[in-house]
Write an enzyme that holds these catalytic residues in place. Structure first.
Site, PDB file in Angstrom:
ATOM      1  N   HIS A  39      -6.953  -9.007   8.608  1.00 53.12           N
ATOM      2  CA  HIS A  39      -8.005  -8.665   9.562  1.00 53.12           C
ATOM      3  C   HIS A  39      -8.765  -9.897  10.052  1.00 53.12           C
ATOM      4  CE1 HIS A  39      -9.237  -7.702   5.401  1.00 53.12           C
ATOM      5  NE2 HIS A  39     -10.436  -8.152   5.688  1.00 53.12           N
TER       6      HIS A  39
ATOM      7  N   LYS B  52       0.827  -1.211   0.000  1.00 49.92           N
ATOM      8  CA  LYS B  52       0.000   0.000   0.000  1.00 49.92           C
ATOM      9  C   LYS B  52       0.860   1.259   0.000  1.00 49.92           C
ATOM     10  CE  LYS B  52      -3.061  -3.145   0.363  1.00 49.92           C
ATOM     11  NZ  LYS B  52      -2.651  -4.512  -0.032  1.00 49.92           N
TER      12      LYS B  52
ATOM     13  N   HIS C 281     -23.318  15.386   2.769  1.00 53.41           N
ATOM     14  CA  HIS C 281     -23.226  15.806   1.367  1.00 53.41           C
ATOM     15  C   HIS C 281     -22.330  17.041   1.286  1.00 53.41           C
ATOM     16  CE1 HIS C 281     -24.357  16.700  -2.765  1.00 53.41           C
ATOM     17  NE2 HIS C 281     -24.501  17.971  -2.380  1.00 53.41           N
TER      18      HIS C 281
ATOM     19  N   VAL D 283      -0.094 -21.078 -18.132  1.00 54.35           N
ATOM     20  CA  VAL D 283       1.336 -20.884 -18.365  1.00 54.35           C
ATOM     21  C   VAL D 283       1.999 -22.245 -18.506  1.00 54.35           C
ATOM     22  CG1 VAL D 283       3.486 -19.987 -17.410  1.00 54.35           C
ATOM     23  CG2 VAL D 283       1.339 -18.732 -17.082  1.00 54.35           C
TER      24      VAL D 283
ATOM     25  N   GLY E  88       1.169 -18.308   9.935  1.00 57.65           N
ATOM     26  CA  GLY E  88       0.959 -17.618   8.673  1.00 57.65           C
ATOM     27  C   GLY E  88       1.027 -18.492   7.441  1.00 57.65           C
TER      28      GLY E  88
ATOM     29  N   MET F  28      -7.473 -15.970   3.968  1.00 57.06           N
ATOM     30  CA  MET F  28      -6.125 -15.477   4.236  1.00 57.06           C
ATOM     31  C   MET F  28      -6.053 -13.958   4.132  1.00 57.06           C
ATOM     32  SD  MET F  28      -3.604 -18.347   2.596  1.00 57.06           S
ATOM     33  CE  MET F  28      -3.600 -20.042   3.202  1.00 57.06           C
ATOM     34  N   LEU F  29      -6.558 -13.302   5.166  1.00 61.60           N
ATOM     35  CA  LEU F  29      -6.530 -11.850   5.257  1.00 61.60           C
ATOM     36  C   LEU F  29      -6.073 -11.459   6.658  1.00 61.60           C
ATOM     37  CD1 LEU F  29      -9.939 -11.006   3.519  1.00 61.60           C
ATOM     38  CD2 LEU F  29      -7.645 -10.679   2.549  1.00 61.60           C
TER      39      LEU F  29
END
Length: 478
Positions: A330, A60, A453, A247, A154, A327-328
């Site tokens: 959070h 990010k 708004h 591939v 992990g 697999m995230l």
């Protein structure tokens, strides 16, 4: 301390060992310490795991830099900002900024460990029984016994078993975050979240990018209306996307690499690129943990757990990617909290129907709950409401009008089943959909909630209006 201790139950589970210091592991350690446990966390590399070091955060950071570069080049003049000279990209400085962000966050996690009285050992851990682990740290070996343990080891990148996968220039996502220079051309094998985000980064920085995906479409877990917009944007950014394509192998071609591919019609072709990024998913990292010695069973590499994240060994739990679930980061954090709360006699409160999926491209993509395809496959009687970003004043101001908001709701009741967004701040706005689903909210509830708004958030309210046939800021359907 938690009231559990006053009831005399806590001492039974006082000594807890957490294996892995990623978002799941360090969050579990903090929650266990809050509940009065004596916690030891074992991490073989840097605190923060894949997410902070070679995953979510560095990706990010590069996306932010790439977006800033692209927007200055393409949007500055439209907004009355005149650049007096050519805008150039200092990739080395981008990488330094990325590393600074990572370092600050990793240091922050270490400070949280100290603040919560958690003992951290840098080393590798392997079970010697269901009550002890062997720790190898700085060339020394020691044994640590525990009352309860949580495995948060992990995952690692998967690789295709194809010829040429080990050639220099073929990298995984970690390697793609550490290029010394921007590749002139990049072939990305895999059209999931990682592949699309990497394509966004390097196409924004000037690379010629080709995505090769074996499945019929990119981002197959997201709603098709959202992915359709992303395909158009990628095409506009001159990213070539080959779906339904396999591939066959990778070969050296002078100073470049040659990727052999076959489409769904059996037609063969070759893609030449300076670098090849292989991102075809991740697999649980469970090797070397001594699971058999602890009585912890696995299936195809993933640790088997029950609904409370307890493994087949009564005193050992497992959370996050090593269980092969969603697999995230959070999700791992939520599971870590739930696991230690169960250990400490509490009733965890976790809802996997409200897990947001996010893609940090420009525009961003985000979804939560059922997609339209998912609702159809379940046999759910549903209705949909949509609102285009081009009708949003805030999106128009920000120059991101390609996307849309889509709500999926139960027919008859209007109960929100899914929210899907392609647009600015989608990864922030998706929380409204997650909360709506969690609370059983209806389209009427969203409509009756006053939204600011101008804001991008009001597009969600407008989509709810459309769902009930009361759209205000777009022409009625004919």
């Amino acid at each position: 301390r938690d009231p559990l201790w006053s009831r005399g139950l806590g001492d039974v589970y006082k000594r807890q060992v957490i294996i892995g210091g990623g978002p799941g592991g360090y969050t579990a350690a903090i929650r266990a310490a809050q509940l009065g446990a004596e916690v030891t966390l074992i991490e073989k590399d840097s605190m923060g795991g894949t997410c902070l070091n070679v995953g979510c955060i560095p990706t990010k950071a590069l996306i932010h830099s790439a977006d800033l570069y692209r927007k200055i080049r393409t949007e500055a003049g439209k907004n009355g900002i005149i650049i007096g000279q050519d805008v150039t990209c200092d990739f080395e400085s981008m990488q330094k900024k990325k590393s600074q962000v990572v370092k600050q966050l990793v240091t922050g996690v270490g400070s949280l460990m100290k603040a919560n009285g958690i003992r951290v050992i840098k080393g590798t851990a392997a079970f010697t029984s269901d009550k002890a682990v062997e720790i190898r740290s700085e060339g020394e070996t020691s044994e640590l016994t525990f009352d309860k343990a949580v495995i948060a080891s992990g995952s690692i990148p998967s690789a295709l078993p194809i010829e040429g996968a080990e050639l220099a220039g073929v990298v995984d996502s970690t390697g793609a975050l550490s290029f010394d220079e921007i590749p002139g051309s990049l072939c990305i094998i895999g059209g999931g979240v990682i592949g699309i985000e990497m394509a966004h980064i390097y196409s924004s920085l000037g690379s010629k990018v080709t995505i090769v995906e074996m499945l019929p479409d990119i981002l197959m877990n997201m709603d098709s209306d959202i992915t359709a917009v992303m395909r158009k944007i990628m095409k506009k950014n001159k990213v070539s996307i080959l779906t339904g394509t396999k591939v066959g192998g990778i070969e050296e071609a002078g100073e470049a690499l040659s990727v052999k591919v076959t489409d769904d019609q059996g037609e063969e072709s070759v893609i030449e690129a300076e670098k090849v990024l292989m991102c075809v998913g991740r697999r649980p990292a469970t090797e070397g943990l001594g699971l058999e010695a602890a009585g912890v069973k696995t299936e195809k590499g993933r640790i088997i757990t029950d609904e409370n994240f307890r493994t087949t060994s009564e005193d050992i739990y497992a959370i996050g990617d090593c269980t092969g679930g969603i697999m995230l980061a959070h999700v791992a954090s939520a599971e870590g909290i739930a696991a230690v709360e169960h250990i400490m006699g509490k009733t965890p409160n976790i809802d996997f129907d409200t897990v947001p999926s996010c893609v940090y491209t420009s525009p961003e993509l985000a979804g939560v709950g059922l997609t339209e395809k998912g609702a159809s496959e379940r046999g759910t009687d549903y209705i949909t409401g949509k609102f285009p970003m081009m009708a949003s004043g805030k999106a128009l101001i920000e120059g991101e009008t390609s996307g849309l908001v889509k709500i999926i709701a139960e027919a008859g009741t209007g109960k929100v089943l899914g929210l899907h967004i392609c647009g600015p701040q989608a990864t922030e706005l998706i929380a409204e959909g997650a909360l709506a689903i969690r609370m059983g909210a209806t389209a009427e509830d969203i409509i009756s909630t006053i939204h600011a708004h101008p804001s991008v958030a009001e597009t969600i309210q407008e989509a709810a209006h459309d769902l009930l046939g009361s759209a205000l800021n777009m022409p009625p359907a004919r």
